[in-house]
Each structure stands twice: as structure tokens, then as C-alpha cells.
Design a protein around this motif. Structure first.
Motif, PDB file in Angstrom:
ATOM      1  N   ALA A  23       0.866  -1.092  -0.019  1.00 33.57           N
ATOM      2  CA  ALA A  23       0.148  -0.009  -0.112  1.00 33.57           C
ATOM      3  C   ALA A  23       0.845   1.283   0.051  1.00 33.57           C
ATOM      4  N   GLU A  24       0.329   2.428  -0.273  1.00 35.60           N
ATOM      5  CA  GLU A  24       0.654   3.593   0.183  1.00 35.60           C
ATOM      6  C   GLU A  24       0.270   4.152   1.288  1.00 35.60           C
ATOM      7  N   GLN A  25       1.084   4.693   2.101  1.00 32.72           N
ATOM      8  CA  GLN A  25       0.462   5.205   3.322  1.00 32.72           C
ATOM      9  C   GLN A  25       0.594   6.682   3.471  1.00 32.72           C
ATOM     10  N   ARG A  26      -0.566   7.241   3.552  1.00 27.83           N
ATOM     11  CA  ARG A  26      -0.341   8.799   3.361  1.00 27.83           C
ATOM     12  C   ARG A  26      -1.244   9.484   4.543  1.00 27.83           C
ATOM     13  N   PRO A  27      -0.654   9.822   5.444  1.00 26.15           N
ATOM     14  CA  PRO A  27      -1.566  10.399   6.638  1.00 26.15           C
ATOM     15  C   PRO A  27      -2.367  11.600   6.207  1.00 26.15           C
ATOM     16  N   GLU A  28      -3.632  11.800   6.966  1.00 23.76           N
ATOM     17  CA  GLU A  28      -4.623  13.056   6.448  1.00 23.76           C
ATOM     18  C   GLU A  28      -3.879  14.068   6.494  1.00 23.76           C
ATOM     19  N   GLY A  29      -4.397  15.035   5.710  1.00 22.66           N
ATOM     20  CA  GLY A  29      -3.868  16.540   5.553  1.00 22.66           C
ATOM     21  C   GLY A  29      -2.371  16.756   4.665  1.00 22.66           C
ATOM     22  N   ASP A  30      -2.340  17.790   4.148  1.00 26.95           N
ATOM     23  CA  ASP A  30      -1.365  17.964   3.127  1.00 26.95           C
ATOM     24  C   ASP A  30       0.129  18.106   3.792  1.00 26.95           C
ATOM     25  N   GLY A  31       1.179  17.865   3.198  1.00 30.69           N
ATOM     26  CA  GLY A  31       2.492  17.834   3.807  1.00 30.69           C
ATOM     27  C   GLY A  31       2.760  16.723   4.761  1.00 30.69           C
ATOM     28  N   GLN A  32       1.928  15.747   4.824  1.00 30.61           N
ATOM     29  CA  GLN A  32       2.231  14.797   5.764  1.00 30.61           C
ATOM     30  C   GLN A  32       3.176  13.665   5.811  1.00 30.61           C
ATOM     31  N   GLY A  33       3.600  13.887   4.403  1.00 32.55           N
ATOM     32  CA  GLY A  33       4.589  12.745   3.998  1.00 32.55           C
ATOM     33  C   GLY A  33       4.124  11.535   3.556  1.00 32.55           C
ATOM     34  N   TRP A  34       4.776  10.530   3.032  1.00 29.51           N
ATOM     35  CA  TRP A  34       4.322   9.280   2.608  1.00 29.51           C
ATOM     36  C   TRP A  34       5.275   8.034   2.846  1.00 29.51           C
ATOM     37  N   VAL A  35       4.766   6.781   2.607  1.00 26.31           N
ATOM     38  CA  VAL A  35       5.432   5.676   2.574  1.00 26.31           C
ATOM     39  C   VAL A  35       4.961   4.699   1.494  1.00 26.31           C
ATOM     40  N   LYS A  36       5.535   4.130   0.424  1.00 28.92           N
ATOM     41  CA  LYS A  36       5.330   3.252  -0.369  1.00 28.92           C
ATOM     42  C   LYS A  36       6.137   1.940  -0.347  1.00 28.92           C
ATOM     43  N   THR A  37       5.274   0.919  -0.319  1.00 23.33           N
ATOM     44  CA  THR A  37       5.946  -0.307  -0.255  1.00 23.33           C
ATOM     45  C   THR A  37       5.731  -1.244  -1.686  1.00 23.33           C
ATOM     46  N   HIS A  38       6.942  -1.733  -2.071  1.00 23.73           N
ATOM     47  CA  HIS A  38       6.966  -2.491  -3.236  1.00 23.73           C
ATOM     48  C   HIS A  38       7.781  -3.851  -2.927  1.00 23.73           C
ATOM     49  N   CYS A  39       7.600  -4.961  -3.472  1.00 23.22           N
ATOM     50  CA  CYS A  39       8.423  -5.976  -3.664  1.00 23.22           C
ATOM     51  C   CYS A  39       9.629  -5.761  -4.602  1.00 23.22           C
ATOM     52  N   CYS A  40      10.703  -6.525  -4.329  1.00 18.96           N
ATOM     53  CA  CYS A  40      11.994  -6.025  -5.046  1.00 18.96           C
ATOM     54  C   CYS A  40      12.925  -7.147  -5.136  1.00 18.96           C
ATOM     55  N   LEU A  41      13.346  -7.392  -6.299  1.00 20.92           N
ATOM     56  CA  LEU A  41      14.107  -8.625  -6.531  1.00 20.92           C
ATOM     57  C   LEU A  41      15.733  -8.359  -6.346  1.00 20.92           C
ATOM     58  N   ALA A  42      15.990  -6.787  -6.300  1.00 21.68           N
ATOM     59  CA  ALA A  42      17.456  -6.432  -6.642  1.00 21.68           C
ATOM     60  C   ALA A  42      18.351  -6.790  -5.608  1.00 21.68           C
ATOM     61  N   ASP A  43      17.784  -7.062  -4.129  1.00 22.58           N
ATOM     62  CA  ASP A  43      18.452  -7.386  -3.256  1.00 22.58           C
ATOM     63  C   ASP A  43      17.501  -8.260  -2.229  1.00 22.58           C
ATOM     64  N   ALA A  44      18.436  -9.059  -1.475  1.00 22.73           N
ATOM     65  CA  ALA A  44      17.526  -9.672  -0.350  1.00 22.73           C
ATOM     66  C   ALA A  44      18.621 -10.131   0.752  1.00 22.73           C
ATOM     67  N   TRP A  45      17.811 -10.435   1.965  1.00 26.90           N
ATOM     68  CA  TRP A  45      18.525 -10.946   3.212  1.00 26.90           C
ATOM     69  C   TRP A  45      18.582 -12.476   3.206  1.00 26.90           C
TER      70      TRP A  45
END
Length: 731
Positions: A424-446
Motif C-alpha cells: 500500500a501507499e500510506q499517506r496520513p491525512e492532511g497536506d504535507g504529511q509525508g508518505w511511505v510506499k511499499t514494493h517487492c524488490c528482486l534487486a537485493d535480499a537478506w
């Protein structure tokens, strides 16, 4: 002499009916002994004379080109009725039981069914031990669905075990498909439905046995052939009998009926539940409508379904064929109407994003498709411990084990997919509150083949942003251990913290934790440990340290009493003194939540490793030219004993060498990973080994490493092992 290896699940079911031929197939190589190689380690040693005579493998269970074990279907009524559990079938038995989840499937919340129909089925997913497929189809939005149906146009579609393992790990139940089509399908149905009850009960009993043995959860019944009055009259009692017997043998089992045949026996798709097909709905657990409905169909169904609206799965063809609402990237329009009327949804062939769009954009398109549906797909919650994930998709361009690269090259193994988050994309309510997006990624792994990529921005107006990754509903033990492995990309001083949400299961008391604010009084930030607890040091000796590849591990120990763990969050905070906008890129490699006391008990050992079904091939001429000494290709079956309830999987390794048997192992060679197993057996296929020279034995050692459910490395002393000594063919 034969080993006393444990019986497999299939062998246990065979019991006294196992034939001498089956016993011969499971027989290990001719001569063996046990040899102690240390204070705590014991190794079984088997001896074999190289023989190039082929022992044919049954085509149903092994790929004719590679001899790798495969999942299979049953194409005819005769094969269905004749099927009994075979020793070979145990490769295809799911390891993962269906995980507990909230709300349970029995609740009246509208559900989401995914019907996976892709190019006839049984593609790269049929290889039980994985394949080297490049750019395979991969589904990972499990938290948004409730039921997974594996669909093909074969009479009895048994879901490939990789799908069952991945789905069950996420609390999603899995159905196979029983389908009869066209004139041939009509003749088949007449054969078992037009007679007395013994005929249809025999078919139902076999379907129940198959689901029970392979450990999936039920059937979609799809009859798209016209039936005689005698045959259609027996469909309701067939469905009732199948549903009743399935629930007795498979807890939570489901039988669904597809909207095709009506009560007259004609094939007339109704696109709704009505008086012409209601008798079938009343005889089983749910009804899957055809796809050419409009909103007026939904309105009429409200009264027909009554209190069982959640048992009506309104079909949505994602390919948008025919006169349908929505489909493709407009599928959300279908969901909006379906949810408006309180029904469940059945998404047919969402692999459209893979089949019809650019493969290079698959992950982006898949996230777009499911993101558009997000508001209509309430997630379900996982409700059991241990909770461990490395975010592996069950595929990758290389294999990594705890930060160390093991192999380079594409691989695909659906059983190896670990628990996936809420993308998901997490955006707190209101303008200018920042955001976080999640993606799966094959470029690196633990650990595995992929990690979770989190990108975000912390604006000047706020101190931190956070994203919810998992919805849980876990009554937690008094003390839990948590761990997070992560890596910030590029130069960044952004703080990374694990947060959790608790609910009150009576009187919730939280210790070793900080409450964030009055507004988020149920969300807490555990304090990281600088060193692991003394009792757990064997498992977690790197808390707070820099690990391989730039990864960092944070560990937490939390005391809880009377609490329910509800959510896991990751929070990103601006560096002290910073007043600028902070952009960040972070990779998550692993999250663990385990009962601390579960780590204190001894682990079981892998026992009774045996080698059987040995096959030899000469190396191809081009291989002989390139490699000296001469090479052989070895295939064989490994079996061992281990309680499967304790394990996530097994990692199978080998060490190859030549030498005299009297000298024992030639030295500490680094084991090479062969693959992963999710049952107590593994088929080694075309392993390159050196031919034994005159007067010497060739030697290959196989090692079975258990990976416990808690996700920690097991010392080599507790692995299982067996050595195969082989000499050249007699001349």
C-alpha cells in the motif's frame, strides 16, 4: 539390507495395500552402514556400483524431460475412481496447514475469491521442487483474498502444492476444480450421475480423499454440459454428500457450485442466483455466478440469498470478455457494485496483468491492479505465532542465505514464498504529511530471493512517518522476542523503528515498551536491545550489529500480559537537528515475532536419511571435453525423518569428492545448496559428479538442514546426513 527409514504420509496411507513393486521402488541402494563422524553426528553410508540401466519413472509424477517431480491432474473418470495414494504422491502433499485467520471464513463478511486460470494451468508452477523459470507469474496480494481456486480444463484439477503452501501460509483456503464440458463431459456426468447413489458417492468419496491426502480445502464444481433429468436430479444429493463428507475429513472444507446448468438440465448461464439454480446453492457451501451480470441482477439476488449473501460469489472476468461491468484496470467498478449489495466477489483470471501486458512491467501492473481494488478488499489478520517472514516471493535472480549469496541465476519455487505484507501507499491525512510506499524488490535480499522496498518522504512539518505492514490478531504469550533486519540505501541518518499495536484481551499490561502518544495509546515502540538476552544468544547473537551486505538487525524483548497483538508497523524518523525534507529508501530483509520461551527447548534432529532410486547417466560429450576427470550425472531420492510441525522447510546440500572408503571423508568441503524441500523427501536430479577411478570410490555426501518455524539457523551438528560411495561399473 534395507534402512529403517520412516514411512512417508503416502506410505502410511497405503498401509497393508502397498505392493511389492512399491516397496521395491522405495528401496535404498544395496549396501549401507552407519558411521559416527563426531561426538554428536552420525552418517549413513550407502554403496553403489554405477549402472547405466534405466529404471523408468512413472510419467504422472515426474517430468518426462527432466525427471523432476511434478504436480498433476486426473483427466478421466476412470483415473479418478482408480486413484489411491501412492508413495510418489507424497511429494505433492502440502506442508503448511491452513493458518488461523481473523475474521474466520465462516463469518458473514463479504469474501474475495481468486480463480487462477492461466494458459491451461500446470506451467512452471507444476515443478514441486522449483524451476529455473525466468519472469514467471507470481501472486503476492494474499492479505486481500480469502479463497484461491486453481482452475484448468482437466476433469480433476489438483492444485500444485506450491500454491497450497503459499496460500495456507497466509490463511487463504485452496480449492481444486472438478469440471465437465461439451459432449464428452456430458457423457462422463451421465456415467456417475444418472445411476443410483453409489455411483455419485464413489466420485464424491474420491474427491474428498484427494483433498484430504494432498491437504487442500475443497472443490469448485463446474458442470458445463447438458444433463438428462435423471442426472440433474442427482446433482443436489451429490453436492450435499460431497459437502458433508468433506467437512468430516477436511476441517473448514468448502464446495462451491458454478452457475451453468439449471434445474432442467440445460446449460443456461443465469448470471445470478435465481429459482432455476437455487437448488444447487442450497446443497453446498456457495454459488459462483457467471460474469455477464448487470446491477439489476445483483438487486434481484438480495432476496434470493437471504442471510447467505456472503456465500454468493459474483463472478468478475478480469479479461472483460462479453457484456460485463468493469474488468481489466476497471475491475474496481465491478467490486464497487458487488460490495454495495453485500455479496462476495470471484475474480476470474487476474493473471491478465501477466498474460496481456508487458512482462517487464509485471510488478508495477500487478500493484496497480490490486491497488485500485484496495478499498473493496478488507484484509484479514494472521493469528498465530511464530510470525516470521523474509518477504521472499518464492522467486529471484539469485539465492541468498542470511546476507550471503549462494547461487546466481533465475529460480522459481512457489512453496518458498513467505508471508507477504499489505502492499500500500500510506499517506496520513492532511497536506504535507509525508508518505511511505511499499514494493517487492528482486534487486537485493537478506534471505531468499527478494526483500521489501520502502520509499518515503518525511516533510519538514512532521518528525516521522510510518507504514502498517501486517494486520495481526494474536493473543500473545507473556514474553515475545521481535527482530527486524533492514538496510538504508545511500547515505542516510533516518531512524528506523519497529512499532506494534496492541488490543485488550482482558487486562492488557505492556512492559519494555514506549507508548507513542495519547492519540495512539495502543501503538507502541519497543526499545531495541543492545545485546541479545543471554538465554537466546545461541539464536540471536547479532542484535544491534552490522551484518553482511550492509544489513542491520534490531532485536526487541517485550513483556505482555493479557494482550492481543494487532498490527506491525515500521516507522521512519528524521535525524536529530534536521529541519529539511528527508527522502529515504529502505529495504526490509526480515521480521520475526516469536514466543521467547519457544526458543529455549531442544530442537528435534533430522534422522534416518536414506538414498534410493539411484540412476546414473554418462555426461554429454561436450561436458566430457570441458571437464576432467570424466563426469557422471547422478539422480536419486532422499528420504528422512523429522516432525514437520516444527519446520518451515529443509535446505538440501551436497559435498562431492573422491577417495578411498577407508580414509573417510576427504576433508571439510563447503556444502553446495541443491534446493529446498517441504516434505521429508527430495529428488536429486542430474547432479554432476566425478567418475570413480580404478581402485577408488567416488563419494557424494547429502546434508539435510532443517529450517525451524522460528526462522533461525540450526547448527550443522543437528543436520541429517548420508553419504553415497560408488565404484565404476564392472567390466
Amino acid at each position: 539390507m534395507e534402512t529403517a527409514r520412516p514411512r512417508t504420509r503416502a506410505a502410511a496411507r497405503l498401509g497393508a495395500h502397498a505392493t511389492r513393486e512399491e516397496q521395491r521402488k522405495r528401496r535404498p541402494v544395496r549396501r549401507w552402514q552407519r558411521r559416527r563422524i563426531g561426538e554428536e553426528q552420525e552418517e549413513a553410508v550407502f554403496r553403489e556400483v554405477v549402472n547405466f540401466t534405466r529404471d523408468p519413472l512413472p510419467a504422472r509424477y515426474y517430468d518426462k524431460d527432466t525427471t523432476k517431480p511434478i504436480s498433476f491432474y486426473l483427466p478421466s473418470l476412470e483415473e479418478l475412481l482408480a486413484w489411491t495414494p501412492d508413495a510418489e504422491d507424497s511429494f505433492n502433499v502440502a506442508l503448511e496447514p491452513l493458518k488461523c485467520r481473523q475474521p474466520p471464513l465462516s463469518s458473514q463478511r463479504p469474501r474475495t475469491l481468486l480463480c487462477h486460470d492461466m494458459m491451461g494451468g500446470y506451467l512452471d508452477d507444476k515443478f514441486i521442487q522449483g524451476s529455473a523459470a525466468q519472469n514467471p507469474y507470481c501472486f503476492y496480494h494474499w492479505q486481500c483474498i480469502d479463497i484461491f481456486v486453481y482452475f484448468s480444463h482437466h476433469l480433476v484439477t489438483i492444485p500444485p502444492v506450491g500454491w497450497t503452501n503459499a496460500a495456507h501460509r497466509h490463511g487463504v483456503c485452496v480449492l481444486g476444480t472438478f469440471i465437465a464440458e461439451w459432449k464428452e463431459g456430458g457423457q462422463l456426468c451421465e456415467a456417475f450421475l444418472a445411476g443410483d447413489e453409489r455411483s455419485y458417492q464413489a466420485v464424491a468419496d474420491q474427491l474428498v480423499l484427494i483433498a484430504q491426502f494432498f491437504r487442500f480445502d475443497g472443490w469448485l464444481i463446474n458442470i458445463e454440459s447438458s444433463l438428462s433429468l435423471a442426472a440433474v436430479g442427482n446433482v443436489p444429493p451429490f453436492l450435499r454428500y460431497l459437502s458433508t463428507q468433506l467437512c468430516r475429513q477436511v476441517p473448514g472444507g468448502l464446495v462451491l457450485w458454478y452457475d451453468s446448468v439449471v434445474s432442467s438440465g440445460q446449460v443456461k448461464w443465469q448470471n445470478e442466483l435465481n429459482e432455476q439454480n437455487r437448488i444447487f446453492f442450497d446443497s453446498c457451501d456457495g454459488f459462483f455466478t457467471n460474469y455477464n451480470w448487470q446491477e439489476e441482477h445483483l438487486g434481484r439476488m438480495v432476496a434470493q440469498a437471504g442471510e447467505r449473501r456472503a456465500d454468493v460469489y459474483v463472478g468478475v472476468d478480469v479479461f472483460a470478455r462479453g457484456n460485463v461491468v468493469g474488468g481489466q484496470f476497471d475491475t474496481h467498478k465491478s467490486l464497487e457494485l458487488i460490495r454495495k449489495h453485500g455479496f462476495s466477489a470471484a475474480l476470474f483470471a487476474p493473471g491478465w496483468v501477466y498474460e496481456c501486458l508487458e512482462k517487464r512491467d509485471f510488478f508495477q501492473n500487478q500493484d496497480k491492479f490490486w491497488g485500485l481494488l484496495g478499498r473493496y478488499l478488507p484484509p484479514h489478520s494472521i493469528c498465530s505465532l511464530p510470525f516470521v517472514t523474509s518477504f521472499c516471493l518464492g522467486m529471484g535472480t539469485r539465492r541468498v542465505c542470511y546476507g550471503q549469496e549462494e547461487a546466481v541465476g533465475p529460480w522459481y519455487h512457489p512453496s518458498a514464498q513467505e508471508i507477504q505484507p499489505l502492499f500500500a501507499e500510506q499517506r496520513p491525512e492532511g497536506d504535507g504529511q509525508g508518505w511511505v510506499k511499499t514494493h517487492c524488490c528482486l534487486a537485493d535480499a537478506w534471505n531468499g530471493g527478494s526483500s521489501l522496498l520502502l520509499r518515503g518522504v518525511i516533510p519538514p512539518e512532521v518528525g516521522h512517518v510510518a507504514v502498517r505492514l501486517f494486520s495481526l490478531h494474536v493473543p500473545v504469550p507473556p514474553k515475545i522476542f521481535l527482530s527486524m533486519v533492514y538496510k538504508l540505501e545511500g547515505p542516510s541518518d533516518v531512524g528506523v523503528a519497529l512499532e506494534l499495536t496492541t488490543g485488550d484481551a482482558g487486562s492488557c499490561h505492556v512492559g519494555g515498551i514506549s507508548t507513542l502518544s495519547a492519540e495512539t495509546s495502543s501503538r507502541h515502540s519497543p526499545r531495541p536491545l543492545r545485546v541479545p538476552p543471554t538465554k537466546l544468544a545461541r539464536w540471536v547473537g547479532h542484535c544491534g550489529q552490522q551484518l553482511r551486505g550492509g544489513w542491520v538487525q534490531r532485536c526487541y524483548e517485550v513483556n505482555l500480559q493479557g494482550c492481543v497483538l494487532q498490527d506491525l508497523w515500521v516507522s521512519f524518523s528524521r535525524p536529530p537537528g534536521s529541519r529539511e525534507q528527508e527522502a529515504f529508501v529502505c529495504r526490509l530483509g526480515e521480521l520475526q515475532v516469536v514466543d521467547a520461551n519457544s526458543l529455549l527447548g531442544p530442537l528435534p534432529r533430522v534422522q534416518a536419511v536414506s538414498v534410493s532410486r539411484v540412476r546414473w547417466q554418462r555426461a554429454a560429450p561436450e561436458e566430457e571435453e570441458e571437464q576432467r576427470p570424466a563426469r557422471l550425472r547422478l539422480s536419486c531420492a532422499l528420504h528422512w525423518s523429522y516432525p514437520l510441525s516444527h519446520v518451515r522447510c529443509f535446505r538440501i546440500h551436497c559435498c562431492r569428492a573422491t577417495g578411498s572408503p577407508a580414509e573417510g571423508p576427504p576433508g571439510p568441503e563447503k556444502p553446495a545448496l541443491l534446493g529446498l524441500a517441504f516434505v521429508n523427501q527430495y529428488r536429486v536430479v542430474d547432479l554432476a559428479v566425478a567418475a570413480a577411478g580404478p581402485g577408488t570410490d567416488g563419494r557424494v555426501e547429502f546434508l539435510v538442514e532443517p529450517v525451524p518455524r522460528e526462522g533461525f539457523l540450526v547448527p550443522k551438528a543437528e543436520w541429517g546426513r548420508a553419504a553415497l560411495l560408488y565404484s565404476g561399473p564392472h567390466t
